[in-house]
Scaffold this motif. Structure first.
Motif, mmCIF file in Angstrom:
data_model
loop_
_atom_site.group_PDB
_atom_site.id
_atom_site.type_symbol
_atom_site.label_atom_id
_atom_site.label_comp_id
_atom_site.label_asym_id
_atom_site.label_seq_id
_atom_site.Cartn_x
_atom_site.Cartn_y
_atom_site.Cartn_z
ATOM 1 N N PHE A 75 0.832 -1.197 0.000
ATOM 2 C CA PHE A 75 0.000 0.000 0.000
ATOM 3 C C PHE A 75 0.869 1.251 0.000
ATOM 4 O O PHE A 75 1.940 1.276 0.620
ATOM 5 C CB PHE A 75 -0.927 0.031 1.225
ATOM 6 C CG PHE A 75 -1.970 -1.042 1.222
ATOM 7 C CD1 PHE A 75 -3.205 -0.830 0.617
ATOM 8 C CD2 PHE A 75 -1.722 -2.272 1.814
ATOM 9 C CE1 PHE A 75 -4.173 -1.825 0.606
ATOM 10 C CE2 PHE A 75 -2.678 -3.278 1.813
ATOM 11 C CZ PHE A 75 -3.900 -3.050 1.202
ATOM 12 N N ILE A 76 0.388 2.269 -0.707
ATOM 13 C CA ILE A 76 1.012 3.594 -0.692
ATOM 14 C C ILE A 76 0.050 4.549 -0.011
ATOM 15 O O ILE A 76 -1.152 4.547 -0.313
ATOM 16 C CB ILE A 76 1.325 4.089 -2.115
ATOM 17 C CG1 ILE A 76 2.421 3.233 -2.754
ATOM 18 C CG2 ILE A 76 1.750 5.556 -2.102
ATOM 19 C CD1 ILE A 76 2.730 3.607 -4.186
ATOM 20 N N LEU A 92 -6.240 11.127 4.466
ATOM 21 C CA LEU A 92 -5.207 10.180 4.083
ATOM 22 C C LEU A 92 -5.740 9.303 2.954
ATOM 23 O O LEU A 92 -6.794 8.683 3.083
ATOM 24 C CB LEU A 92 -4.839 9.317 5.290
ATOM 25 C CG LEU A 92 -3.661 8.359 5.146
ATOM 26 C CD1 LEU A 92 -2.367 9.132 4.942
ATOM 27 C CD2 LEU A 92 -3.565 7.466 6.384
ATOM 28 N N ARG A 93 -5.038 9.284 1.836
ATOM 29 C CA ARG A 93 -5.415 8.445 0.697
ATOM 30 C C ARG A 93 -4.611 7.161 0.738
ATOM 31 O O ARG A 93 -3.387 7.186 0.894
ATOM 32 C CB ARG A 93 -5.172 9.189 -0.615
ATOM 33 C CG ARG A 93 -6.019 10.444 -0.779
ATOM 34 C CD ARG A 93 -5.535 11.272 -1.955
ATOM 35 N NE ARG A 93 -5.515 10.514 -3.194
ATOM 36 C CZ ARG A 93 -4.688 10.765 -4.210
ATOM 37 N NH1 ARG A 93 -3.803 11.755 -4.134
ATOM 38 N NH2 ARG A 93 -4.750 10.035 -5.309
ATOM 39 N N ILE A 94 -5.306 6.028 0.597
ATOM 40 C CA ILE A 94 -4.678 4.713 0.682
ATOM 41 C C ILE A 94 -4.852 4.017 -0.655
ATOM 42 O O ILE A 94 -5.977 3.862 -1.137
ATOM 43 C CB ILE A 94 -5.317 3.877 1.800
ATOM 44 C CG1 ILE A 94 -5.293 4.650 3.127
ATOM 45 C CG2 ILE A 94 -4.610 2.530 1.944
ATOM 46 C CD1 ILE A 94 -6.159 4.034 4.202
ATOM 47 N N MET A 95 -3.733 3.606 -1.258
ATOM 48 C CA MET A 95 -3.770 2.985 -2.584
ATOM 49 C C MET A 95 -3.079 1.625 -2.549
ATOM 50 O O MET A 95 -1.961 1.512 -2.037
ATOM 51 C CB MET A 95 -3.101 3.894 -3.609
ATOM 52 C CG MET A 95 -3.904 5.150 -3.928
ATOM 53 S SD MET A 95 -2.922 6.443 -4.737
ATOM 54 C CE MET A 95 -2.061 7.134 -3.327
ATOM 55 N N PHE A 96 -3.743 0.614 -3.091
ATOM 56 C CA PHE A 96 -3.189 -0.729 -3.193
ATOM 57 C C PHE A 96 -2.251 -0.779 -4.387
ATOM 58 O O PHE A 96 -2.623 -0.399 -5.498
ATOM 59 C CB PHE A 96 -4.327 -1.739 -3.343
ATOM 60 C CG PHE A 96 -3.883 -3.167 -3.488
ATOM 61 C CD1 PHE A 96 -3.130 -3.784 -2.506
ATOM 62 C CD2 PHE A 96 -4.244 -3.904 -4.614
ATOM 63 C CE1 PHE A 96 -2.741 -5.115 -2.634
ATOM 64 C CE2 PHE A 96 -3.867 -5.229 -4.745
ATOM 65 C CZ PHE A 96 -3.112 -5.837 -3.755
ATOM 66 N N THR A 97 -1.025 -1.265 -4.182
ATOM 67 C CA THR A 97 -0.024 -1.276 -5.246
ATOM 68 C C THR A 97 -0.015 -2.572 -6.047
ATOM 69 O O THR A 97 0.674 -2.670 -7.057
ATOM 70 C CB THR A 97 1.384 -1.055 -4.665
ATOM 71 O OG1 THR A 97 1.688 -2.098 -3.723
ATOM 72 C CG2 THR A 97 1.461 0.290 -3.961
#
Length: 246
Positions: A75-76, A92-97
Motif C-alpha cells: 500500500f502507498i 489520508l489516501r490509501i492505494m493498493f499497489t
C-alpha cells in the motif's frame, strides 16, 4: 544553562486514535475496508488540540515493530507525512499497489498513524522538565476481493464455537468458514458481564480459519451460549448470543 528531560513514548492503540485519552488527532473510523475494485480509499482525521501535530502514516502486515522503512505491505499512503494545524483536518489516501493476495477471502493489514507533537515553547531560563508523548494508533485494514459470497455482517451466524478446558480456565475455539474476518470487542459466557473496570479483551476469528480465545467463568451456567460483541464494518458493536459445543 537550560536543561530539558524529554521522554518519548509510543503508544499502540488497537482500536484507534478516537479511543485514546491522550491523542490530539481524532480519526474518523476504527477500521478501513478496502474493496479490491476501488482505485483508492480515504480516511479523514482532525486535530483537536491547540498546537500543530506532525503525522506519519504507514501500513504493516501485522508486526507492530515494522517501520515505514521495513514494512513490505502493498500500500502507498498519501501524504505519508503531514503537518496538521489546530482545528484543521487531514485526509489520508490509501492505494493498493498490487500483490498476489488470496481472492477467496479477505486479507488483513494494519494502518499506523503516528502523532508527533511539536516541542513545547519554553521561556528563557526555565529549566523545567517536560514529558512528551508520540501517540501511535493502529487500525485494521481489510483488503476485500471482489465477488466474495455473502456479506461481513452475517458472517458471525456461520461461525461455530467449541469450549474446552485449558489449565485452570476455559478457551473458546472459533471455526469460520466464511471469507470475512469476524472481529469482536468482547467474548464471554452468556450471563457473565464484561468487567467495566478493565479494557475488554477482543479478538478476531480469521476468514476460512480458526482461532482460540481465553474465557473467564463457568460454562455450566451459560445455558450453552456465548455472548459476542461483533465489530461491524462501520466500527459499531452488534451483540450476538451464539451456541457452543464442548
Amino acid at each position: 544553562m537550560k536543561t530539558f528531560a524529554r521522554v518519548a513514548c509510543a503508544l499502540a492503540l488497537v482500536v484507534g486514535g478516537a479511543g485514546s485519552a491522550y491523542a490530539s488527532i481524532q480519526i474518523n473510523g476504527t477500521r478501513v475496508i478496502y474493496p479490491a475494485e476501488q482505485r483508492e480509499v480515504s480516511l479523514s482525521m482532525v486535530n483537536n488540540s491547540s498546537a500543530p501535530i506532525l503525522l506519519q502514516s504507514w501500513v504493516d502486515e501485522g508486526n507492530p515493530k515494522d517501520s515505514p522503512e521495513t514494512s513490505k505491505a502493498p500500500f502507498i499512503l498519501t501524504p505519508p507525512m503531514s503537518r496538521v494545524d489546530p482545528a484543521k483536518g487531514q485526509t489520508l489516501r490509501i492505494m493498493f499497489t498490487g500483490a498476489a493476495l488470496p481472492q477467496d477471502r479477505e486479507t488483513v493489514y494494519w494502518l499506523n498513524v503516528l502523532e508527533i507533537p511539536t516541542k513545547p515553547k519554553v521561556k528563557e531560563g526555565d529549566s523545567s522538565n517536560y514529558l512528551q508523548f508520540a501517540i501511535r494508533s493502529r487500525l485494521k485494514l481489510f483488503y476485500r476481493p471482489k465477488g466474495l459470497p455473502g456479506n461481513s455482517f452475517d458472517a458471525i451466524d456461520q461461525v461455530s464455537w467449541r469450549v474446552e478446558k485449558e489449565g485452570s480456565g476455559y478457551v473458546a475455539e472459533c471455526t469460520n468458514p466464511t471469507p470475512y474476518f469476524v472481529s469482536f470487542g468482547s467474548l464471554t459466557f452468556k450471563g457473565v458481564g464484561v468487567d467495566k473496570s478493565l479494557e475488554p479483551k477482543g479478538g478476531m476469528c480469521p476468514a476460512k480459519g480458526s482461532e482460540k480465545f481465553p474465557l473467564k467463568g463457568n460454562p455450566d451456567v451459560a445455558n450453552g451460549k456465548l455472548t459476542v460483541q461483533v465489530i461491524n464494518d462501520y466500527g459499531g458493536f452488534d451483540t450476538h448470543d451464539v451456541p457452543f459445543s464442548r
